[in-house]
Design an enzyme around this catalytic site. Structure first.
Site, PDB file in Angstrom:
ATOM      1  N   ALA A 181       0.610  -1.114  -0.129  1.00 10.70           N
ATOM      2  CA  ALA A 181      -0.029  -0.285   0.086  1.00 10.70           C
ATOM      3  C   ALA A 181       0.855   1.324  -0.033  1.00 10.70           C
ATOM      4  CB  ALA A 181      -0.826  -0.014   1.289  1.00 10.70           C
ATOM      5  N   SER A 209      -8.332 -11.065   1.998  1.00 11.98           N
ATOM      6  CA  SER A 209      -7.953 -11.542   3.252  1.00 11.98           C
ATOM      7  C   SER A 209      -7.734 -12.924   3.007  1.00 11.98           C
ATOM      8  CB  SER A 209      -8.987 -11.053   4.290  1.00 11.98           C
ATOM      9  OG  SER A 209      -8.508 -11.731   5.373  1.00 11.98           O
ATOM     10  N   LYS A 222     -12.366  -4.068   4.152  1.00 10.94           N
ATOM     11  CA  LYS A 222     -11.142  -4.764   4.574  1.00 10.94           C
ATOM     12  C   LYS A 222     -10.286  -4.369   5.778  1.00 10.94           C
ATOM     13  CE  LYS A 222      -7.728  -8.063   4.117  1.00 10.94           C
ATOM     14  NZ  LYS A 222      -6.587  -7.351   4.615  1.00 10.94           N
ATOM     15  N   HIS A 270     -12.010  -5.191   8.617  1.00  8.80           N
ATOM     16  CA  HIS A 270     -11.675  -6.692   8.980  1.00  8.80           C
ATOM     17  C   HIS A 270     -10.560  -6.963   9.657  1.00  8.80           C
ATOM     18  CE1 HIS A 270      -9.290  -9.979   8.056  1.00  8.80           C
ATOM     19  NE2 HIS A 270     -10.328 -10.868   7.830  1.00  8.80           N
ATOM     20  N   ASN A 271      -9.417  -5.974   9.196  1.00  6.60           N
ATOM     21  CA  ASN A 271      -8.054  -5.975   9.901  1.00  6.60           C
ATOM     22  C   ASN A 271      -8.251  -5.416  11.430  1.00  6.60           C
ATOM     23  OD1 ASN A 271      -7.407  -7.037   7.458  1.00  6.60           O
ATOM     24  ND2 ASN A 271      -5.641  -5.979   7.430  1.00  6.60           N
ATOM     25  N   GLU A 328      -9.465  -8.020  13.388  1.00  9.84           N
ATOM     26  CA  GLU A 328      -8.305  -8.938  13.643  1.00  9.84           C
ATOM     27  C   GLU A 328      -7.137  -8.449  14.650  1.00  9.84           C
ATOM     28  OE1 GLU A 328      -4.478  -9.732  10.721  1.00  9.84           O
ATOM     29  OE2 GLU A 328      -6.337  -9.927   9.752  1.00  9.84           O
ATOM     30  N   LYS A 335       1.291  -3.370  10.204  1.00 17.59           N
ATOM     31  CA  LYS A 335       1.304  -2.415   9.037  1.00 17.59           C
ATOM     32  C   LYS A 335       0.488  -1.349   8.754  1.00 17.59           C
ATOM     33  CE  LYS A 335       3.079  -6.552   6.458  1.00 17.59           C
ATOM     34  NZ  LYS A 335       3.057  -7.423   5.207  1.00 17.59           N
TER      35      LYS A 335
END
Length: 466
Positions: free
Chosen positions: A75, A127, A181, A184-185, A188, A259
């Site tokens: 990214a 993912s 996403k 989602h992270n 996570e 990250k």
């Protein structure tokens, strides 16, 4: 023969995606300007319908028109550099797909930039890590619906399947896919921190060996905590270092890297006013873990407490199980709340039941109870909070005492469990009819004339307090 699709970026994710695509009876062109990455791809491409290039023009010219190109690079500005490099060779109606972990506002910018040039753009959250890219990831697609319509057959073919249904779907316009996403992270991060705290409590509070803790996680994975992260935790705890004969996890330095997607989730929650303390605290936990030298010094200078020895280990393990389940519900509730608020903020019309379905397979947070989350939002698409669903209301009520019990023991013994604590505070704050914010608003009016509202009559008021 011209290729059906091209992939730029042949790191771990890129080359595994190439292999996944080729297995679906597609001819694939692949490109990287790193010669080692190119050589690695060539070695994996023998007897396969894969063309490998180190020259970008040759790569572009090898593709069928309209071209379909997936960008799999880190990214940031690298994505813009790749787009700038390939743009002179593209034609109107070509499709560019960014499959990296791009920040969603960058994706929005790129979407409109390329749309103005006649290029159809998709930002796809992928993912599942290396294994997902190779065997079937969860794919969260955002951007041009016309582009999605053109490539959905390909993307569905490479996605993970649950009951034969692909974990792949169109989420919404411009940056919606990468936003989902990102959240989602964020979930996570919270999930991993909660699991690590459960492990830490068993190790520090109960003095269980790593192999004993592994058995606990194996048992938990057979029940309602069944998930990919619980499963791999048991695998990690069972890995023995060949050199020393010790559990490998015990030899790993306690500093967790990141990250940026968890940080982005936290910043976005603050920006749009979504209450998500467990996700935020999980990011802070990684930040303090990185200050290892400072923590070692502080451990010698700052007073702690002696840890008690508990004999009722089985009961405490059961309480830790309930604590983890209750906190997990709270962290997922926070993530879906961010999605709900962002859906209105960015005019995406996100379907939360659909998103829960996408996360049931392929992705890192896949878990048995995501099916229950899907059912909750199918029953009530306008559900304000997951905690208010009848199923999850019953589950949180049956497990919250375990969370309270575990936190009392952790606090008494000086064991830091920041994610567990934030989850309980989330629950207690959310269920509180009255909070001390009345005093804060009075203070604000005192020093800044910010006014306040009253509970006994309508209107906006200001008081001269001195």
């Amino acid at each position: 023969m011209l290729s059906d699709i091209g992939v730029i970026g042949l790191g771990v994710m890129g080359r595994n995606l190439v292999l996944n695509l080729e297995e679906k009876n597609l001819t694939v062109s692949s490109y990287d300007n790193d010669i080692q990455a190119v050589d690695k791809m060539i070695s994996l491409s023998k007897d396969k319908k894969i063309n490998v290039f180190s020259n970008v023009q040759d790569f572009i010219e090898s593709l069928k028109i309209p071209r379909i190109i997936i960008i799999m690079v880190p990214a940031g500005k690298v994505v813009d550099e790749v787009i700038d490099t390939i743009l002179p060779y593209l034609s109107s109606n070509d499709i560019v797909i960014d499959g990296g972990n791009s920040y969603f506002k960058d994706t929005i910018r790129r979407y409109y930039f390329l749309e103005a040039k006649g290029i159809r753009f998709l930002g796809v959250g992928i993912s599942g890590g290396e294994e997902g890219a190779r065997k079937g990831p969860s794919l969260m697609v955002g951007g041009s619906f016309e582009a999605w319509d053109a490539v959905k057959g390909i993307l569905n073919s490479i996605a993970a399947k649950v009951d034969e249904v692909p974990c792949c779907d169109y989420i919404g316009n411009d940056g919606a896919g990468h936003f989902v996403k990102m959240i989602h992270n964020g979930i996570e991060y919270a999930d991993m921190q909660l699991i690590s705290e459960a492990y830490f409590l068993m190790k520090e509070l109960l003095k269980l060996s790593t192999s004993e803790i592994r058995k606990v996680f194996l048992k938990w994975n057979e029940g309602e905590l069944n998930s990919y992260l619980i499963q791999i935790t048991a695998d990690v705890l069972g890995k023995i270092d060949e050199e020393t004969g010790k559990p490998l996890v015990d030899l790993i330095l306690d500093t967790a890297q990141q990250k940026g997607t968890g940080k982005w989730s936290s910043i976005e929650a603050l920006d749009i006013g979504a209450f998500s303390p467990t996700i935020v605290e999980a990011v802070f936990a990684r930040i303090i873990s990185a200050r290892k030298d400072e923590r070692v010094l502080a451990s010698k200078l700052l007073k702690g407490v002696d840890v008690n020895v508990y004999n009722n280990k089985n009961q405490i393990i059961d309480n830790i199980h309930d604590a983890l389940y209750a906190a997990k519900i709270c962290s997922y509730a926070q993530g879906f709340d961010i999605l709900s608020i962002a859906s209105k903020q960015y005019n995406w019309d996100l379907k939360l039941d659909k998103i829960a379905s996408l996360w049931q397979g392929g992705c890192i947070i896949r878990a048995q109870f995501l099916n229950r989350i899907r059912e909750a939002y199918t029953r009530n698409p306008n559900l304000n909070n997951l905690l208010l669903d009848e199923y999850f209301k019953g589950k949180i009520e049956s497990t919250i005492d375990g969370l309270r019990s575990v936190l009392v023991m952790a606090i008494k013994n000086g064991i830091p469990v920041i994610a567990f604590a934030s989850a309980l505070q989330y629950y207690d704050l959310y269920r509180s009819e009255r909070l001390p914010a009345n005093l804060i608003q009075a203070q604000r009016d005192y020093f800044g004339g910010h006014t306040y509202q009253r509970i006994d009559k309508e209107g906006v008021f200001h008081t001269k307090w001195y």
